[in-house]
Design an enzyme around this catalytic site. Structure first.
Site, PDB file in Angstrom:
ATOM      1  N   PRO A   3      47.831  55.826  63.345  1.00  0.00           N
ATOM      2  CA  PRO A   3      49.180  55.709  62.789  1.00  0.00           C
ATOM      3  C   PRO A   3      49.722  54.301  62.970  1.00  0.00           C
ATOM      4  O   PRO A   3      49.632  53.736  64.060  1.00  0.00           O
ATOM      5  CB  PRO A   3      49.984  56.732  63.604  1.00  0.00           C
ATOM      6  CG  PRO A   3      49.201  56.935  64.860  1.00  0.00           C
ATOM      7  CD  PRO A   3      47.770  56.721  64.512  1.00  0.00           C
ATOM      8  N   CYS A  47      53.195  52.044  61.848  1.00  0.00           N
ATOM      9  CA  CYS A  47      54.514  52.024  61.219  1.00  0.00           C
ATOM     10  C   CYS A  47      54.551  51.004  60.079  1.00  0.00           C
ATOM     11  O   CYS A  47      54.086  49.872  60.229  1.00  0.00           O
ATOM     12  CB  CYS A  47      55.588  51.690  62.247  1.00  0.00           C
ATOM     13  SG  CYS A  47      55.878  53.006  63.445  1.00  0.00           S
ATOM     14  N   ALA A 106      54.343  56.858  62.800  1.00  0.00           N
ATOM     15  CA  ALA A 106      55.365  57.523  63.604  1.00  0.00           C
ATOM     16  C   ALA A 106      56.518  57.943  62.705  1.00  0.00           C
ATOM     17  O   ALA A 106      57.151  57.108  62.054  1.00  0.00           O
ATOM     18  CB  ALA A 106      55.854  56.594  64.709  1.00  0.00           C
ATOM     19  N   GLN A 152      52.278  61.969  62.514  1.00  0.00           N
ATOM     20  CA  GLN A 152      52.651  61.761  63.908  1.00  0.00           C
ATOM     21  C   GLN A 152      54.169  61.904  64.043  1.00  0.00           C
ATOM     22  O   GLN A 152      54.922  61.145  63.440  1.00  0.00           O
ATOM     23  CB  GLN A 152      52.223  60.369  64.382  1.00  0.00           C
ATOM     24  CG  GLN A 152      52.462  60.146  65.868  1.00  0.00           C
ATOM     25  CD  GLN A 152      52.231  58.702  66.285  1.00  0.00           C
ATOM     26  OE1 GLN A 152      52.986  57.821  65.901  1.00  0.00           O
ATOM     27  NE2 GLN A 152      51.189  58.467  67.066  1.00  0.00           N
ATOM     28  N   TYR A 190      57.948  55.184  73.924  1.00  0.00           N
ATOM     29  CA  TYR A 190      58.959  55.940  73.206  1.00  0.00           C
ATOM     30  C   TYR A 190      59.414  57.132  74.051  1.00  0.00           C
ATOM     31  O   TYR A 190      59.012  57.279  75.199  1.00  0.00           O
ATOM     32  CB  TYR A 190      58.436  56.309  71.819  1.00  0.00           C
ATOM     33  CG  TYR A 190      58.131  55.074  70.996  1.00  0.00           C
ATOM     34  CD1 TYR A 190      59.124  54.111  70.774  1.00  0.00           C
ATOM     35  CD2 TYR A 190      56.859  54.834  70.489  1.00  0.00           C
ATOM     36  CE1 TYR A 190      58.857  52.953  70.057  1.00  0.00           C
ATOM     37  CE2 TYR A 190      56.582  53.678  69.770  1.00  0.00           C
ATOM     38  CZ  TYR A 190      57.583  52.733  69.560  1.00  0.00           C
ATOM     39  OH  TYR A 190      57.316  51.584  68.860  1.00  0.00           O
ATOM     40  N   ARG A 198      49.264  61.857  71.368  1.00  0.00           N
ATOM     41  CA  ARG A 198      48.909  60.474  71.674  1.00  0.00           C
ATOM     42  C   ARG A 198      49.643  60.053  72.940  1.00  0.00           C
ATOM     43  O   ARG A 198      50.847  60.279  73.074  1.00  0.00           O
ATOM     44  CB  ARG A 198      49.286  59.535  70.530  1.00  0.00           C
ATOM     45  CG  ARG A 198      48.569  58.173  70.660  1.00  0.00           C
ATOM     46  CD  ARG A 198      48.909  57.227  69.543  1.00  0.00           C
ATOM     47  NE  ARG A 198      47.775  56.351  69.250  1.00  0.00           N
ATOM     48  CZ  ARG A 198      47.865  55.227  68.527  1.00  0.00           C
ATOM     49  NH1 ARG A 198      49.016  54.854  68.031  1.00  0.00           N
ATOM     50  NH2 ARG A 198      46.791  54.495  68.313  1.00  0.00           N
ATOM     51  N   LEU A 250      41.346  47.582  69.616  1.00  0.00           N
ATOM     52  CA  LEU A 250      40.381  46.504  69.354  1.00  0.00           C
ATOM     53  C   LEU A 250      38.969  47.046  69.157  1.00  0.00           C
ATOM     54  O   LEU A 250      37.997  46.522  69.698  1.00  0.00           O
ATOM     55  CB  LEU A 250      40.427  45.457  70.476  1.00  0.00           C
ATOM     56  CG  LEU A 250      41.704  44.617  70.526  1.00  0.00           C
ATOM     57  CD1 LEU A 250      41.626  43.579  71.629  1.00  0.00           C
ATOM     58  CD2 LEU A 250      41.958  43.935  69.180  1.00  0.00           C
ATOM     59  N   ARG A 310      44.588  47.980  62.840  1.00  0.00           N
ATOM     60  CA  ARG A 310      44.603  46.678  62.175  1.00  0.00           C
ATOM     61  C   ARG A 310      43.326  46.425  61.383  1.00  0.00           C
ATOM     62  O   ARG A 310      43.367  45.807  60.311  1.00  0.00           O
ATOM     63  CB  ARG A 310      44.810  45.573  63.211  1.00  0.00           C
ATOM     64  CG  ARG A 310      46.188  45.605  63.874  1.00  0.00           C
ATOM     65  CD  ARG A 310      46.253  44.645  65.055  1.00  0.00           C
ATOM     66  NE  ARG A 310      47.572  44.594  65.658  1.00  0.00           N
ATOM     67  CZ  ARG A 310      48.012  45.446  66.583  1.00  0.00           C
ATOM     68  NH1 ARG A 310      47.216  46.422  67.004  1.00  0.00           N
ATOM     69  NH2 ARG A 310      49.219  45.339  67.079  1.00  0.00           N
TER      70      ARG A 310
END
Length: 368
Positions: free
Chosen positions: A23, A25, A57, A100, A182, A230, A301, A324
């Site tokens: 996920p 944003c 999210a 999510q 969060y 998560r 990564l 990414r």
């Protein structure tokens, strides 16, 4: 045979391969409503050949958004807007899709990342964040409002209501967001939870809200719909949430019927100290997997096909999530399949792209 491209069961949901789109944003919604950007973005990722797509999210209430541009699923309008995106994906991709569900807590009411990401006060277009305790994320910012008993109950019901909406829309799975600083992570960590009631103090108390919300969501969702969580396995700050506590949480979640645990780290405190490197979070996913027995998704990564193959083949995790790397290369699973001698689903419109010598790479992936 490639382990990365072998099937994996997440509770009632079976994935064709072990590549998960993490996920991420997009900060592109209007009043919580999904837009055409989401159609384009998720439509592209749904044609990637990955095993599972997890949407960004998605806030369970308006005040739980990180920014004013966050996606939401808290009312009929946001449900309809997100349903439009999911329906488009369903027409053209067999990929399972998860959402999510999240609440930003004290990290709410912020500017967009590319506009600085700083806290926006209520008088400047923002709103009052809430948290377990009145401790701001950034020193100098106003204190968030500590949730009272009624506030805790409101948040719990907001998660359950959003889960009902996700089920009504026909998502294949739901992921409960308890990571990255969060709200639920704030309840878990002793650095941010200084409550004196049944939701603060001991590990049992700090886990209580996350476990209550998970159990209530699991009770409302259909049996055939997977529910995972998560987490951040460590705060990377002394005295904070850590690997041992994460293992205990994973054990409790497994008892409640969790389909998987998605192991990330950090995000709670600005003073965190992280040494970055390829797969830097793998020791956490491996420990949680081995000590809890819960199916585990590793993230962080992971960028190369052989790296991903080694992770799942060695038992460091059951699946890998890419974020990414998928933004940079939305056909990452295609290239990984070519490198590892495997196959991925492909829409018929793209079959002609098969290069000479790789005729077995792409297989027809029709509508659901």
């Amino acid at each position: 045979m490639s382990t990365l491209f072998s099937p994996l069961s997440l509770g009632p949901l079976t994935l064709q391969n072990r590549i998960v789109i993490a996920p991420m944003c997009q900060y592109s919604a209007h009043d919580g409503l999904a837009q055409d950007w989401h159609l384009m973005h998720y439509g592209t990722l749904a044609l990637s050949g990955a095993g599972l797509l997890i949407l960004e999210a998605t806030a369970v209430e308006s005040c739980g958004r990180i920014s004013a541009a966050d996606l939401g699923l808290w009312d009929d309008a946001s449900e309809a807007a997100l349903g439009r995106v999911l329906a488009a994906i369903r027409l053209h991709s067999p990929m399972p899709v998860s959402v999510q569900l999240a609440h930003a807590g004290r990290k709410a009411s912020c500017a967009l990342p590319w506009k600085g990401g700083q806290f926006i006060p209520p008088g400047g277009g923002g709103w009052q964040p809430c948290a377990p305790s009145p401790r701001p994320y950034t020193p100098g910012d106003p204190a968030p409002q500590a949730l009272d008993a009624a506030g805790v109950a409101r948040v719990r019901e907001a998660f359950v209501d959003s889960a009902r909406r996700a089920a009504r829309l026909g998502f294949d799975a739901v992921e409960l967001h308890a990571a990255h600083g969060y709200l639920l992570h704030q309840f878990l960590s002793p650095l941010t939870n200084q409550r004196a009631d049944e939701y603060g103090g001991s590990l049992e108390n700090r886990m209580r809200l996350t476990l209550e919300i998970f159990a209530a969501m699991r009770a409302e969702l259909p049996a055939g719909m997977a529910l995972g969580v998560r987490i951040s396995a460590t705060d990377w700050v002394a005295g904070g949430w850590d690997q041992a506590q994460s293992v205990e949480l994973a054990k409790r979640l497994k008892e409640l019927g969790a389909a998987y645990i998605h192991v990330s780290s950090g995000g709670l405190a600005p003073e965190q100290k992280i040494t970055l490197g390829p797969g830097y979070q793998l020791p956490f996913s491996e420990a949680v997997r081995k000590e809890s027995g819960l199916t585990t998704i590793a993230v962080g990564l992971i960028t190369e096909a052989k790296q991903a193959e080694a992770i799942v083949a060695s038992g460091q995790a059951d699946a890998v999530a890419l974020g990414r790397a998928m933004l940079y290369n939305p056909r990452w699973p295609w290239h990984a399949a070519a490198e590892l001698g495997a196959q991925v689903d492909c829409p018929p419109q793209y079959l002609r792209c098969q290069p000479h010598g790789l005729k077995e790479l792409l297989r027809l992936g029709g509508r659901r």
